[in-house]
Every structure is written in C-alpha cells, then in structure tokens.
Design a protein around this motif. Structure first.
Motif, mmCIF file in Angstrom:
data_model
loop_
_atom_site.group_PDB
_atom_site.id
_atom_site.type_symbol
_atom_site.label_atom_id
_atom_site.label_comp_id
_atom_site.label_asym_id
_atom_site.label_seq_id
_atom_site.Cartn_x
_atom_site.Cartn_y
_atom_site.Cartn_z
ATOM 1 N N GLU A 197 0.076 -6.558 -10.087
ATOM 2 C CA GLU A 197 0.474 -5.335 -9.386
ATOM 3 C C GLU A 197 1.823 -4.878 -9.962
ATOM 4 O O GLU A 197 2.860 -5.431 -9.639
ATOM 5 N N ALA A 255 -3.896 5.915 -3.834
ATOM 6 C CA ALA A 255 -5.075 5.443 -4.560
ATOM 7 C C ALA A 255 -5.243 3.937 -4.427
ATOM 8 O O ALA A 255 -6.364 3.429 -4.316
ATOM 9 N N HIS A 256 -4.141 3.199 -4.431
ATOM 10 C CA HIS A 256 -4.230 1.747 -4.249
ATOM 11 C C HIS A 256 -4.666 1.410 -2.833
ATOM 12 O O HIS A 256 -5.465 0.484 -2.621
ATOM 13 N N GLN A 275 -3.606 -0.262 -14.965
ATOM 14 C CA GLN A 275 -2.974 0.496 -13.887
ATOM 15 C C GLN A 275 -2.187 1.668 -14.454
ATOM 16 O O GLN A 275 -1.506 1.535 -15.474
ATOM 17 N N ALA A 282 -3.022 2.288 -8.242
ATOM 18 C CA ALA A 282 -4.389 1.777 -8.284
ATOM 19 C C ALA A 282 -4.657 1.050 -9.601
ATOM 20 O O ALA A 282 -3.939 1.214 -10.589
ATOM 21 N N ARG A 315 -6.615 3.136 -0.998
ATOM 22 C CA ARG A 315 -8.059 3.377 -0.934
ATOM 23 C C ARG A 315 -8.851 2.263 -1.614
ATOM 24 O O ARG A 315 -9.887 1.826 -1.113
ATOM 25 N N GLU A 316 -8.370 1.798 -2.784
ATOM 26 C CA GLU A 316 -9.128 0.767 -3.488
ATOM 27 C C GLU A 316 -9.134 -0.553 -2.721
ATOM 28 O O GLU A 316 -10.006 -1.394 -2.920
ATOM 29 N N ARG A 347 0.811 -1.227 0.000
ATOM 30 C CA ARG A 347 0.000 0.000 0.000
ATOM 31 C C ARG A 347 0.837 1.266 0.000
ATOM 32 O O ARG A 347 0.672 2.152 0.849
#
Length: 236
Positions: A80, A37-38, A167, A203, A40-41, A33
């Motif tokens: 990722e 933004a990632h 992404q 994200a 949060r998702e 993390r």
C-alpha cells in the motif's frame, strides 16, 4: 542520568534527504481508506465520513531500500503506497487552517499488510494489530523538509512490482487531505514532534512474493526501491 534495569532499545528513526542527521520517530499513525477507489475495492462506501486510524510501532518503520523481509504468519502480503507526513511541532485540537504548520517534512512509504490476518480479524471483530504492526511493516524513504519541497497538495502516486504498475492515484484524490488528517488526529491524541502519519493508499493494492522488486513514488516528494526478501517461518 536515568538508570535502566535493561539496555533501552535504540531510538527508531528515519533518514533525512541530503543530511547525515536523522528524524526520531515517536509514534506512527495510519489512515484507513482515504482514497475512494481503494475504499470501493475493499468493499466499503467511500463517502466522506470521519477518518479512522490504526497504528504501527515506531520501530516497524525501516528504510525502503535493499531487502525488506517477507514476514511470517502470512500467505498474502499486500503493498500500500502512501505519502508519509512527519510532525515537527506538537499540539492538540488543531484546526485544519493551522495544521500544516506542524509538518516538518514528507516521505514516500509503503504500508505492508498481512491481508489474510486482517481479513480474519475483521470477520471475528478483532483488532488489526497483527496484520499491520509487524516487524518491518513500514518501509519508508528519506524525509524531505517542508523548507525544501513545500506542501504537496497534488501529485502522481504510484507503485510498480517487477516493472508492472499496480497502484496509481493523485494526492488531490485524498478524501481527507493532510491538513484535515492532522486536525482529526489531534482531536484524539496530543500530537508531538517525531510522530509520523501514513495518509492512505490509492486503489490497486495486491500481493507481494519473495524476490519481487518494488519501486514507488510520490511526485514532488521522491521515489523508493526495495526487494522483498525470502519467506521465513520464524524470525532470526
């Protein structure tokens, strides 16, 4: 010469751009993390808190080319995209101001995740190892020496699946930039030459299916391309 009771495993390594020599892998650290933004998702607060880490086995890193196998035990394999840092000098309790001196080079990598196994582990307060550290879970492109590309502090980070952008982000969006990440790792373990650090993903993480064509890149570092292999119930 040391005598072993069984044949030792081959040294895990990653290619070096423009060279036949390879970079030996000692350990693999991954930052969780590290893009707001990632975070949060994934349902988390992206405020700047001390980074957390997980690991992969050294031989989980494979060339990000050709076919990368779809792993067993999952119905929800996620991509990722990440900047990968290769450590060339060791040290403990490194200050951020000196941290980049430890870097040998950079590469483009993908942290593959068995998301369904990770979600189950989280609910049961168990470790993530089975979701992150499986075979071929760290496709990685060739390393580019710092002497060739410098230290990328900003640059477009992207990943596409079958030509569709999944992404996007920028290195300047890292909550903890590379120097800070290295400093934090060195407070917990003594870094050594051969260590790799996957620095976090922007994200847009999502599922991969057998046959998918993955392309990805980090501006100023490089691009990679691989195909997701067939689903296998058991490993050969």
């Amino acid at each position: 010469m040391t005598e072993y009771v069984i044949q030792p495993a081959e040294q895990a390594s990653v290619a070096v751009a423009g060279s036949s020599a390879r970079f030996p892998i000692r350990r693999v650290f991954c930052v969780g993390r590290n893009y707001a933004a990632h975070a949060r998702e994934m349902g988390n607060d992206p405020d700047r808190e001390p980074p957390f880490f997980f690991t992969k086995p050294a031989d989980a890193v494979v060339a990000a080319e050709g076919t990368v196998p779809y792993p067993p035990l999952t119905e929800n394999l996620h991509h990722e995209i990440e900047l990968v840092v290769a450590i060339g000098k060791g040290g403990a309790n490194i200050q951020p101001e000196q941290a980049l001196d430890l870097v040998w080079g950079y590469a483009v990598g993908v942290d593959l995740t068995r998301r369904d196994l990770q979600d189950t582990a989280k609910k049961m307060s168990r470790p993530w190892d089975w979701s992150k550290g499986f075979d071929a879970s760290g496709p990685c492109g060739p390393l580019h020496p710092v002497a060739s590309i410098g230290h990328p502090g900003a640059g477009h980070v992207w990943l596409k699946v079958n030509g569709e952008t999944r992404q996007e982000g920028d290195l300047d969006e890292l909550i903890w930039p590379v120097a800070d990440v290295i400093a934090h790792v060195s407070q917990s373990v003594t870094l050594a030459p051969g260590d790799l650090i996957f620095t976090g993903t922007p994200a847009g993480v999502g599922a991969l299916q057998p046959g998918d064509e993955v392309t990805a890149g980090v501006a100023g570092v490089g691009e990679i391309a691989f195909r997701v292999g067939k689903r296998e119930d058991v490993l050969n």
